[in-house]
Write a protein that holds these residues in place. Structure first.
Motif, PDB file in Angstrom:
ATOM      1  N   ILE A 521      -6.541  64.093   2.792  1.00  0.00           N
ATOM      2  CA  ILE A 521      -5.867  65.136   2.012  1.00  0.00           C
ATOM      3  C   ILE A 521      -5.923  64.810   0.531  1.00  0.00           C
ATOM      4  O   ILE A 521      -6.120  65.690  -0.319  1.00  0.00           O
ATOM      5  CB  ILE A 521      -4.419  65.293   2.503  1.00  0.00           C
ATOM      6  CG1 ILE A 521      -4.412  65.895   3.912  1.00  0.00           C
ATOM      7  CG2 ILE A 521      -3.590  66.139   1.534  1.00  0.00           C
ATOM      8  CD1 ILE A 521      -3.067  65.853   4.603  1.00  0.00           C
ATOM      9  N   HIS A 522      -5.783  63.532   0.189  1.00  0.00           N
ATOM     10  CA  HIS A 522      -5.839  63.128  -1.215  1.00  0.00           C
ATOM     11  C   HIS A 522      -7.244  63.273  -1.784  1.00  0.00           C
ATOM     12  O   HIS A 522      -7.421  63.671  -2.945  1.00  0.00           O
ATOM     13  CB  HIS A 522      -5.369  61.681  -1.347  1.00  0.00           C
ATOM     14  CG  HIS A 522      -5.511  61.119  -2.729  1.00  0.00           C
ATOM     15  ND1 HIS A 522      -4.607  61.390  -3.735  1.00  0.00           N
ATOM     16  CD2 HIS A 522      -6.463  60.315  -3.279  1.00  0.00           C
ATOM     17  CE1 HIS A 522      -4.995  60.778  -4.837  1.00  0.00           C
ATOM     18  NE2 HIS A 522      -6.120  60.119  -4.587  1.00  0.00           N
ATOM     19  N   GLU A 523      -8.262  62.973  -0.993  1.00  0.00           N
ATOM     20  CA  GLU A 523      -9.629  62.930  -1.499  1.00  0.00           C
ATOM     21  C   GLU A 523     -10.200  64.323  -1.758  1.00  0.00           C
ATOM     22  O   GLU A 523     -10.971  64.519  -2.690  1.00  0.00           O
ATOM     23  CB  GLU A 523     -10.532  62.185  -0.496  1.00  0.00           C
ATOM     24  CG  GLU A 523     -10.299  60.691  -0.443  1.00  0.00           C
ATOM     25  CD  GLU A 523     -10.813  59.988  -1.679  1.00  0.00           C
ATOM     26  OE1 GLU A 523     -11.895  60.355  -2.166  1.00  0.00           O
ATOM     27  OE2 GLU A 523     -10.122  59.081  -2.169  1.00  0.00           O
ATOM     28  N   PHE A 524      -9.859  65.303  -0.919  1.00  0.00           N
ATOM     29  CA  PHE A 524     -10.476  66.621  -1.013  1.00  0.00           C
ATOM     30  C   PHE A 524      -9.508  67.630  -1.643  1.00  0.00           C
ATOM     31  O   PHE A 524      -8.356  67.325  -1.933  1.00  0.00           O
ATOM     32  CB  PHE A 524     -10.928  67.096   0.373  1.00  0.00           C
ATOM     33  CG  PHE A 524     -12.102  66.324   0.913  1.00  0.00           C
ATOM     34  CD1 PHE A 524     -13.194  66.028   0.121  1.00  0.00           C
ATOM     35  CD2 PHE A 524     -12.102  65.888   2.234  1.00  0.00           C
ATOM     36  CE1 PHE A 524     -14.277  65.317   0.620  1.00  0.00           C
ATOM     37  CE2 PHE A 524     -13.181  65.188   2.750  1.00  0.00           C
ATOM     38  CZ  PHE A 524     -14.277  64.907   1.933  1.00  0.00           C
ATOM     39  N   ASP A 525      -9.992  68.859  -1.813  1.00  0.00           N
ATOM     40  CA  ASP A 525      -9.216  69.919  -2.450  1.00  0.00           C
ATOM     41  C   ASP A 525      -8.159  70.434  -1.477  1.00  0.00           C
ATOM     42  O   ASP A 525      -8.458  71.213  -0.569  1.00  0.00           O
ATOM     43  CB  ASP A 525     -10.155  71.055  -2.872  1.00  0.00           C
ATOM     44  CG  ASP A 525      -9.402  72.199  -3.550  1.00  0.00           C
ATOM     45  OD1 ASP A 525      -8.201  72.018  -3.850  1.00  0.00           O
ATOM     46  OD2 ASP A 525     -10.011  73.264  -3.763  1.00  0.00           O
ATOM     47  N   SER A 526      -6.938  69.976  -1.700  1.00  0.00           N
ATOM     48  CA  SER A 526      -5.836  70.377  -0.825  1.00  0.00           C
ATOM     49  C   SER A 526      -4.833  71.255  -1.551  1.00  0.00           C
ATOM     50  O   SER A 526      -3.673  71.337  -1.159  1.00  0.00           O
ATOM     51  CB  SER A 526      -5.127  69.128  -0.285  1.00  0.00           C
ATOM     52  OG  SER A 526      -4.630  68.345  -1.366  1.00  0.00           O
ATOM     53  N   GLY A 527      -5.287  71.903  -2.626  1.00  0.00           N
ATOM     54  CA  GLY A 527      -4.390  72.778  -3.377  1.00  0.00           C
ATOM     55  C   GLY A 527      -3.309  72.037  -4.126  1.00  0.00           C
ATOM     56  O   GLY A 527      -2.244  72.593  -4.397  1.00  0.00           O
ATOM     57  N   GLY A 528      -3.550  70.778  -4.443  1.00  0.00           N
ATOM     58  CA  GLY A 528      -2.573  69.988  -5.185  1.00  0.00           C
ATOM     59  C   GLY A 528      -1.552  69.290  -4.321  1.00  0.00           C
ATOM     60  O   GLY A 528      -0.677  68.575  -4.828  1.00  0.00           O
ATOM     61  N   HIS A 529      -1.638  69.423  -3.016  1.00  0.00           N
ATOM     62  CA  HIS A 529      -0.675  68.782  -2.122  1.00  0.00           C
ATOM     63  C   HIS A 529      -1.040  67.315  -1.900  1.00  0.00           C
ATOM     64  O   HIS A 529      -2.209  66.953  -1.804  1.00  0.00           O
ATOM     65  CB  HIS A 529      -0.650  69.495  -0.763  1.00  0.00           C
ATOM     66  CG  HIS A 529      -0.010  70.842  -0.802  1.00  0.00           C
ATOM     67  ND1 HIS A 529       1.355  71.013  -0.834  1.00  0.00           N
ATOM     68  CD2 HIS A 529      -0.552  72.091  -0.827  1.00  0.00           C
ATOM     69  CE1 HIS A 529       1.635  72.307  -0.868  1.00  0.00           C
ATOM     70  NE2 HIS A 529       0.492  72.985  -0.872  1.00  0.00           N
ATOM     71  N   GLU A 530      -0.013  66.482  -1.774  1.00  0.00           N
ATOM     72  CA  GLU A 530      -0.152  65.096  -1.345  1.00  0.00           C
ATOM     73  C   GLU A 530       0.699  64.918  -0.096  1.00  0.00           C
ATOM     74  O   GLU A 530       1.855  65.348  -0.056  1.00  0.00           O
ATOM     75  CB  GLU A 530       0.296  64.119  -2.429  1.00  0.00           C
ATOM     76  CG  GLU A 530      -0.611  64.061  -3.643  1.00  0.00           C
ATOM     77  CD  GLU A 530      -1.948  63.391  -3.359  1.00  0.00           C
ATOM     78  OE1 GLU A 530      -2.074  62.719  -2.298  1.00  0.00           O
ATOM     79  OE2 GLU A 530      -2.873  63.531  -4.180  1.00  0.00           O
ATOM     80  N   ALA A 531       0.129  64.315   0.918  1.00  0.00           N
ATOM     81  CA  ALA A 531       0.842  64.141   2.180  1.00  0.00           C
ATOM     82  C   ALA A 531       1.802  62.965   2.108  1.00  0.00           C
ATOM     83  O   ALA A 531       1.576  61.991   1.380  1.00  0.00           O
ATOM     84  CB  ALA A 531      -0.152  63.938   3.321  1.00  0.00           C
ATOM     85  N   VAL A 532       2.875  63.053   2.901  1.00  0.00           N
ATOM     86  CA  VAL A 532       3.861  61.981   2.975  1.00  0.00           C
ATOM     87  C   VAL A 532       4.095  61.623   4.436  1.00  0.00           C
ATOM     88  O   VAL A 532       3.819  62.403   5.358  1.00  0.00           O
ATOM     89  CB  VAL A 532       5.204  62.383   2.316  1.00  0.00           C
ATOM     90  CG1 VAL A 532       5.014  62.639   0.841  1.00  0.00           C
ATOM     91  CG2 VAL A 532       5.822  63.601   3.014  1.00  0.00           C
ATOM     92  N   HIS A 533       4.585  60.413   4.643  1.00  0.00           N
ATOM     93  CA  HIS A 533       4.953  59.952   5.977  1.00  0.00           C
ATOM     94  C   HIS A 533       6.320  60.517   6.343  1.00  0.00           C
ATOM     95  O   HIS A 533       7.138  60.836   5.469  1.00  0.00           O
ATOM     96  CB  HIS A 533       4.983  58.422   5.978  1.00  0.00           C
ATOM     97  CG  HIS A 533       5.075  57.796   7.321  1.00  0.00           C
ATOM     98  ND1 HIS A 533       6.266  57.721   8.018  1.00  0.00           N
ATOM     99  CD2 HIS A 533       4.134  57.188   8.096  1.00  0.00           C
ATOM    100  CE1 HIS A 533       6.041  57.103   9.176  1.00  0.00           C
ATOM    101  NE2 HIS A 533       4.756  56.768   9.241  1.00  0.00           N
ATOM    102  N   LEU A 534       6.589  60.629   7.631  1.00  0.00           N
ATOM    103  CA  LEU A 534       7.891  61.104   8.086  1.00  0.00           C
ATOM    104  C   LEU A 534       9.018  60.270   7.486  1.00  0.00           C
ATOM    105  O   LEU A 534      10.067  60.816   7.099  1.00  0.00           O
ATOM    106  CB  LEU A 534       7.939  61.042   9.613  1.00  0.00           C
ATOM    107  CG  LEU A 534       9.289  61.352  10.273  1.00  0.00           C
ATOM    108  CD1 LEU A 534       9.734  62.778   9.958  1.00  0.00           C
ATOM    109  CD2 LEU A 534       9.212  61.135  11.777  1.00  0.00           C
ATOM    110  N   ALA A 535       8.820  58.958   7.392  1.00  0.00           N
ATOM    111  CA  ALA A 535       9.857  58.097   6.817  1.00  0.00           C
ATOM    112  C   ALA A 535      10.123  58.455   5.365  1.00  0.00           C
ATOM    113  O   ALA A 535      11.274  58.421   4.901  1.00  0.00           O
ATOM    114  CB  ALA A 535       9.439  56.631   6.935  1.00  0.00           C
TER     115      ALA A 535
END
Length: 595
Positions: A521-535
């Motif tokens: 998700i960080h490497e490609f075009d994800s519309g500016g989103h960054e993923a997070v862990h459930l924790a």
């Protein structure tokens, strides 16, 4: 300590005229059986080794026999020219370069002169390459034990000069531990065989009253004067290879003059021949690669590994792997690496594959043994990374099907969501601001762990979570970082995951417990989103959490470092909460036969 009356070192006389290179070349051509190279091209070629150092030699001699080399030393002595022995040119600190007459042993002086299978010894000339020697010895079932990384190119003479060891040092030690005798030549022309020297042999040598006797007498006096200091102050390090081996002169080491000369880097003698001690060839080998998040933690694990008697042990950090990736070296081997930024390669051997595998399984079982007391008391092991957690829930049972502790581990390993929803009576998660999230479920969650507990925990936290029907994110461990896989990896992500993220509001949280999914998700075009862990998502709702964020993360690693961290999954859970002093990383058996 008092002074010791030792011979003056051999040095150029103050104000001595420079060496007459032309006359020296002519004398060498007239008297030495070999190639004499004083041309500019040869001198330039021999001015470097595998290091960044450069010293142009006076000239180069390629002797056809050890006797021819001895004659070259005699000629050099008459002209006051220094002499340097050179093997494969693999030295990393300039040891193969000097303003001297360079003796290249590798072209002609590379014979195995004799093999004594019963005594497990052989006599060789110094120019023989290690791999060539071991191929020659293969029919006997014997080999020379030390094996530096440059084994395909390094010569025995160079190994003697360096006191080489390599990854096999755990089993076979350094070169100094594998030398029976050396035939050596002093600059003044004194020539003799040396090795361990009994008191009777020493007395016989001293009675001769020749230059060799003078050398032995001085060495004996050095031992008697400084022996206690050597015992007290020499570092007790198994792979100590720097400096002169003065400890070889101690009585407990048999007054081993050859041992003293090993590692002296052509500063004391010219080695003409060597009698080597050999070891049996190990018939089968198994390699275990252990991954760690830091190189110092890899080093800390070594004492725990040694009791399992590995035959080879080598450490590699992410910088070396990065350089190999930049040069596109060993892609298949790198793809087999486990998760981590530092690695220990631990090799076990035996007469059969089963013997070698059994030793490997012993070290793999170490993690389980560490957890055994906790598991037997009914404790849980919490895994945060799905791929690591899945190994404890599935793969470990296949490796150790009859181990009761492994069975406990499989049944008592839980995800964070399972811990909080099924094993924490009275726990109520904090209400998460924003309350909407998209979830990219990791492949190991799909296949092994399940996601029902995560869905329930998010519901209790007030999060409206949508589970994407996206399948694999496309990174698939290390797959997406390997050459030729980029387009396939991108296509997987573009099928559902990335388009869905690009059309999603910025306020919507993106959940991805898998490190590989977050990386994609960080490497490609994800519309500016960054993923997070459930924790991280739950922590954002705790009192004192930063407004509108998930706290501060370390700077993201570069692409190569990420590839290293994604190269495999874990046999030992790196995220085990509070159970291990050091996070354990993946251990994977890689069948990589060594020469």
């Amino acid at each position: 300590m008092g002074p010791l009356d030792l011979p003056d070192p051999v040095t150029l006389r103050p104000g001595a005229p420079p060496v007459d290179a032309a006359a020296l070349e002519a004398a060498l051509r007239a008297r030495v059986d070999g190639e004499v190279r004083f041309d500019a091209g040869s001198r330039a070629a021999y001015s470097t080794d595998a290091s960044n150092f450069r010293q142009t030699p006076i000239g180069v001699v390629v002797p056809r026999t050890p006797e021819a080399a001895a004659e070259a030393v005699a000629v050099a002595r008459e002209f006051g020219a220094p002499v340097l022995s050179r093997g494969g040119g693999t030295s990393l600190a300039g040891q193969c370069t000097n303003t001297a007459v360079v003796l290249d042993w590798s072209k002609y002086c590379n014979r195995v002169e004799s093999v004594n299978e019963e005594a497990r010894t052989c006599v060789v000339q110094p120019g023989i390459v290690l791999d060539e020697l071991n191929r020659h010895l293969a029919p006997t079932g014997l080999r020379f034990g030390p094996e530096p990384a440059t084994h395909a190119d390094c010569t025995i003479g160079g190994m003697i000069g360096n006191n080489s060891c390599g990854a096999t040092a755990q089993a076979t030690g350094k070169v100094v531990d594998n030398i029976a005798r050396l035939e050596v030549l002093l600059y003044d022309g004194t020539r003799f065989w040396c090795g361990e020297t009994s008191d009777e042999e020493y007395a016989g040598i001293e009675r001769r009253g020749d230059p060799r006797a003078a050398v032995y007498r001085a060495l004996r006096a050095l031992r008697e004067t400084y022996g206690d200091e050597i015992r007290r102050r020499f570092p007790d390090i198994p792979r100590r290879v720097s400096g002169y081996n003065l400890d070889s002169l101690l009585p407990e080491h048999g007054f081993d003059v050859a041992g003293l000369l090993v590692g002296s880097e052509s500063t004391l003698v010219t080695v003409l021949r060597a009698e080597l001690e050999l070891v049996p060839v190990v018939k089968e080998r198994t390699l275990v690669v252990l991954g760690f998040d830091r190189v110092d933690r890899a080093a800390d694990a070594v004492p725990d590994i040694l009791p399992y008697e590995p035959m080879a042990l080598e450490g590699v950090d992410s910088h070396l792997i990065r350089d190999e990736r930049l040069k596109h070296l060993n892609p298949r081997a790198i793809a087999e690496l486990p998760e981590g930024h530092a690695f220990l390669m631990v090799q076990f051997g035996g007469d059969t594959v089963e013997d070698a595998d059994e030793r490997a399984h012993r070290i793999l079982a170490r993690t389980v043994r560490r957890l055994a007391g906790h598991l037997r008391a009914g404790g849980l092991v919490v895994g945060l990374e799905p791929s690591c957690t899945a190994v404890f829930r599935a793969d470990a049972g296949e490796l150790f099907p009859g181990d009761h502790d492994v069975r406990r581990l499989r049944g008592q390993t839980v995800t964070l969501a399972e811990l909080l929803t099924e094993h924490s009576p009275g726990y109520a998660p904090p209400r998460v601001p924003g309350s909407r999230a998209l979830a990219q479920v990791h492949c190991h969650q799909h296949a092994v762990l399940g996601w029902d507990a995560d869905r329930e925990l998010l519901r209790r936290a007030g999060v409206d979570a949508e589970r994407l029907e996206s399948g694999c994110c496309g990174l698939a461990g290390n797959f997406g970082f390997e050459r030729g896989h980029l387009e396939v990896s991108r296509a997987c992500a573009d099928r559902v995951l990335l388009p869905r993220l690009r059309e999603t509001e910025a306020e919507t949280a993106v959940l991805a417990d898998g490190f590989s999914c977050r990386t994609q998700i960080h490497e490609f075009d994800s519309g500016g989103h960054e993923a997070v862990h459930l924790a991280e998502l739950l922590a954002s709702a705790l009192p004192g959490a930063p407004d509108g964020g998930y706290g501060t993360r370390p700077a993201p690693p570069g692409r190569t470092a990420k590839a290293l961290a994604l190269a495999g999954t874990g046999l030992a859970v790196g995220a085990a909460v509070g159970l291990l002093r050091r996070p354990a990383r993946r251990t994977r058996r890689v069948l990589a036969p060594m020469p």
